[in-house]
Design a protein around this motif. Structure first.
Motif, PDB file in Angstrom:
ATOM      1  N   SER A 114       0.822  -1.210   0.000  1.00  0.00           N
ATOM      2  CA  SER A 114       0.000   0.000   0.000  1.00  0.00           C
ATOM      3  C   SER A 114       0.856   1.261   0.000  1.00  0.00           C
ATOM      4  CB  SER A 114      -0.908   0.016   1.244  1.00  0.00           C
ATOM      5  OG  SER A 114      -1.717  -1.128   1.295  1.00  0.00           O
ATOM      6  N   GLU A 151     -10.281  -3.938  -8.578  1.00  0.00           N
ATOM      7  CA  GLU A 151     -10.268  -3.572  -7.168  1.00  0.00           C
ATOM      8  C   GLU A 151      -8.899  -3.177  -6.649  1.00  0.00           C
ATOM      9  OE1 GLU A 151      -9.895  -8.112  -5.366  1.00  0.00           O
ATOM     10  OE2 GLU A 151     -11.800  -7.044  -5.266  1.00  0.00           O
ATOM     11  N   THR A 152      -7.831  -3.549  -7.355  1.00  0.00           N
ATOM     12  CA  THR A 152      -6.494  -3.142  -6.922  1.00  0.00           C
ATOM     13  C   THR A 152      -6.372  -1.636  -6.837  1.00  0.00           C
ATOM     14  OG1 THR A 152      -5.520  -5.116  -7.923  1.00  0.00           O
ATOM     15  CG2 THR A 152      -4.036  -3.291  -7.477  1.00  0.00           C
ATOM     16  N   GLY A 154      -8.389   0.317  -5.658  1.00  0.00           N
ATOM     17  CA  GLY A 154      -9.093   0.832  -4.489  1.00  0.00           C
ATOM     18  C   GLY A 154      -8.193   1.584  -3.536  1.00  0.00           C
ATOM     19  N   VAL A 155      -6.895   1.264  -3.523  1.00  0.00           N
ATOM     20  CA  VAL A 155      -5.968   1.969  -2.652  1.00  0.00           C
ATOM     21  C   VAL A 155      -5.876   3.441  -3.043  1.00  0.00           C
ATOM     22  CG1 VAL A 155      -3.937   1.447  -4.071  1.00  0.00           C
ATOM     23  CG2 VAL A 155      -3.665   1.861  -1.626  1.00  0.00           C
ATOM     24  N   ALA A 158      -9.826   5.200  -2.710  1.00  0.00           N
ATOM     25  CA  ALA A 158     -10.257   5.436  -1.329  1.00  0.00           C
ATOM     26  C   ALA A 158     -10.061   6.877  -0.893  1.00  0.00           C
ATOM     27  CB  ALA A 158      -9.497   4.505  -0.387  1.00  0.00           C
ATOM     28  N   GLY A 169     -10.559   8.669   3.613  1.00  0.00           N
ATOM     29  CA  GLY A 169      -9.775   7.562   4.119  1.00  0.00           C
ATOM     30  C   GLY A 169      -9.091   7.869   5.433  1.00  0.00           C
ATOM     31  N   GLU A 205     -12.129   1.137   8.418  1.00  0.00           N
ATOM     32  CA  GLU A 205     -12.163   1.837   7.131  1.00  0.00           C
ATOM     33  C   GLU A 205     -10.943   2.718   6.908  1.00  0.00           C
ATOM     34  OE1 GLU A 205     -15.878   3.894   6.799  1.00  0.00           O
ATOM     35  OE2 GLU A 205     -17.065   2.088   7.124  1.00  0.00           O
ATOM     36  N   ARG A 209      -6.677  -0.613   1.739  1.00  0.00           N
ATOM     37  CA  ARG A 209      -7.699  -1.497   1.193  1.00  0.00           C
ATOM     38  C   ARG A 209      -7.309  -2.973   1.220  1.00  0.00           C
ATOM     39  NH1 ARG A 209     -12.134   0.651  -1.527  1.00  0.00           N
ATOM     40  NH2 ARG A 209     -12.653   2.584  -0.447  1.00  0.00           N
ATOM     41  N   ASP A 210      -6.021  -3.271   1.016  1.00  0.00           N
ATOM     42  CA  ASP A 210      -5.640  -4.678   0.998  1.00  0.00           C
ATOM     43  C   ASP A 210      -5.769  -5.315   2.381  1.00  0.00           C
ATOM     44  OD1 ASP A 210      -3.594  -3.122   1.923  1.00  0.00           O
ATOM     45  OD2 ASP A 210      -2.005  -4.179   0.865  1.00  0.00           O
ATOM     46  N   GLN A 212      -8.071  -4.232   4.611  1.00  0.00           N
ATOM     47  CA  GLN A 212      -9.517  -4.314   4.819  1.00  0.00           C
ATOM     48  C   GLN A 212     -10.088  -5.588   4.195  1.00  0.00           C
ATOM     49  OE1 GLN A 212     -11.965  -0.815   4.008  1.00  0.00           O
ATOM     50  NE2 GLN A 212     -10.167   0.492   4.137  1.00  0.00           N
ATOM     51  N   SER A 213      -9.552  -5.969   3.053  1.00  0.00           N
ATOM     52  CA  SER A 213     -10.106  -7.105   2.317  1.00  0.00           C
ATOM     53  C   SER A 213      -9.834  -8.445   2.992  1.00  0.00           C
ATOM     54  CB  SER A 213      -9.545  -7.129   0.895  1.00  0.00           C
ATOM     55  OG  SER A 213      -8.141  -7.379   0.912  1.00  0.00           O
TER      56      SER A 213
END
Length: 411
Positions: A114, A151-152, A154-155, A158, A169, A205, A209-210, A212-213
């Motif tokens: 990230s 979805e990658t 998403g970092v 966000a 974020g 939150e 993101r990685d 969170q997943s």
């Protein structure tokens, strides 16, 4: 006015002059309104939402957001520092990641996904997010680009401007969703300090993101949140002890050496002119991520790409480039796994089978790819696997599937 001669006249004069004297006293010392009255004068349950509005009404503010991972060998910190223009819905921030040299290597690798290497600048303008590394051109991530690239991204997505702040974020997004139950501590400077709790799934939150997943059930153990509003009722800072969140990550064998996880957010310089130029005012080139980037899984054997200037910190989405120019990886092959086994085998994974196919692809690579030591020995691969169970006619089977991209790294 002349001298009064009789008591009767004097009494009349006093009656006439009193209102004037009171009025003059009022003009000389007007009542000073409490600057935080629009927030602190409301019922306790409404004060955080009002504070969010008061913060936005300031027009601009500087901010610092940190996520600190504490381990026995030292700390690692994700950091974002910048400015926000609430009126225009824009922000500009420098993102960075630093880790103590003795921070556990296993956890460091998961956090670096990230945090791309080198200096990274992020700008937001409503739904769009712009990224640049060093002096590179701005890379624009629109909602359409995020949908196409997967979805990658998403970092990056966000951080797009939200309902609370132009840079999302952070703990600022969480504050207005919390209802304080106890009166705050009032400080000498007029600020207030609230001690509240928030659900762990909400507090999570603020994680990359990685991370969170990795978890879908964050439990119910409350997260302790401290919020400070300044004398004007604006959000000044927020701190969260993410211990309950970290405990759930440990259950998934993530950040296993991290002993404490802490998030912090600070605002400053309210209403001051914004310094620094984003992509909309710098006049510098902007490139659409949809046209510049591609999922590495779509690249054919032999194609080359870079990943350091995507803002993503991974090789799942890359920038395809000519192999004669500067690049960081070269695709060996795209491989797929589809294996079925009897019974229920929860420990099965497609990864080992994918690795074996990549090993064969590496051994079969053209000799001139490695001539001159251009590529590091060995290979890397990236992809995803899936595990399914089925029952037909009383017979249970386990099926593992996966898709992987095998590639060589430059030395």
């Amino acid at each position: 006015m002349g001298t009064l001669k009789t008591a009767r006249h004097r009494g009349a004069a006093v009656a006439l002059l009193l209102p004037a004297i009171v009025a003059m006293a009022g003009c000389g010392a007007p009542e000073q309104p409490d600057p935080g009255r629009t927030v602190y004068g409301l019922p306790l349950a409404e004060q955080f939402q009002a504070a969010t509005d008061a913060t936005r009404d300031a027009g601009t503010a500087g901010f610092l957001s940190t996520l600190t991972y504490e381990a026995a060998g030292g700390d690692a910190v994700h950091r974002a520092k910048g400015i926000q223009d609430y009126e225009r819905g824009t922000s500009l921030a420098k993102l960075g990641f630093r880790a103590n040299p003795r921070f556990p290597e296993q956890d460091l690798e998961s956090l670096q996904g990230s945090a791309p290497e080198g200096e990274q600048t992020v700008a937001t303008a409503e739904d769009d997010v712009y990224v640049r590394n060093g002096d590179s051109a701005w890379l624009k991530y629109t909602p359409e680009a995020v949908n196409e690239l997967g979805e990658t991204t998403g970092v990056i997505a966000a951080h797009a401007a939200g309902d609370v702040a132009p840079y999302s974020g952070t703990l600022a997004d969480i504050v207005p969703r919390v209802i304080p139950r106890e009166k705050p501590e009032r400080r000498a400077d007029g600020s207030r300090v609230y001690r509240v709790t928030v659900l762990p799934e909400v507090a999570a939150e603020v994680l990359p993101r990685d991370l969170q997943s990795l978890q879908s059930d964050w439990g119910t153990d409350p997260v302790q949140l401290t919020v400070r509003l300044d004398g004007d009722g604006r959000l000044a800072s927020a701190d969260a002890d993410l211990g309950p969140v970290l405990a759930r990550l440990h259950e998934r064998m993530a950040l296993v050496h991290v002993k404490r996880l802490h998030a912090a957010y600070e605002l400053s310089a309210f209403g001051k002119p914004v310094k620094g130029k984003g992509p909309d005012s710098s006049g510098e080139p902007v490139v659409d991520a949809r046209t510049a980037l591609a999922p590495v899984a779509t690249l054919k054997k032999g194609r080359c790409a870079t990943s350091s200037d995507t803002g993503l910190g991974s090789t799942v989405v890359v920038r395809p480039v000519d192999c004669k120019g500067k690049h960081e990886l070269r695709v060996l092959a795209q491989v797929k796994v589809d294996r079925t086994f009897p019974g229920t085998q929860e420990d099965r994974s497609a990864e080992g089978y994918g690795r074996a196919q990549c090993e064969r692809a590496s051994a079969a690579a053209p000799e001139d790819w490695r001539r001159g030591g251009r590529y590091a020995e060995g290979f890397s691969f990236v992809g995803a696997s899936n595990l399914e169970f089925s029952n037909s006619g009383g017979v249970t089977e386990t099926t593992v599937t996966g898709s992987y991209t095998c590639y060589l790294r430059t030395s």
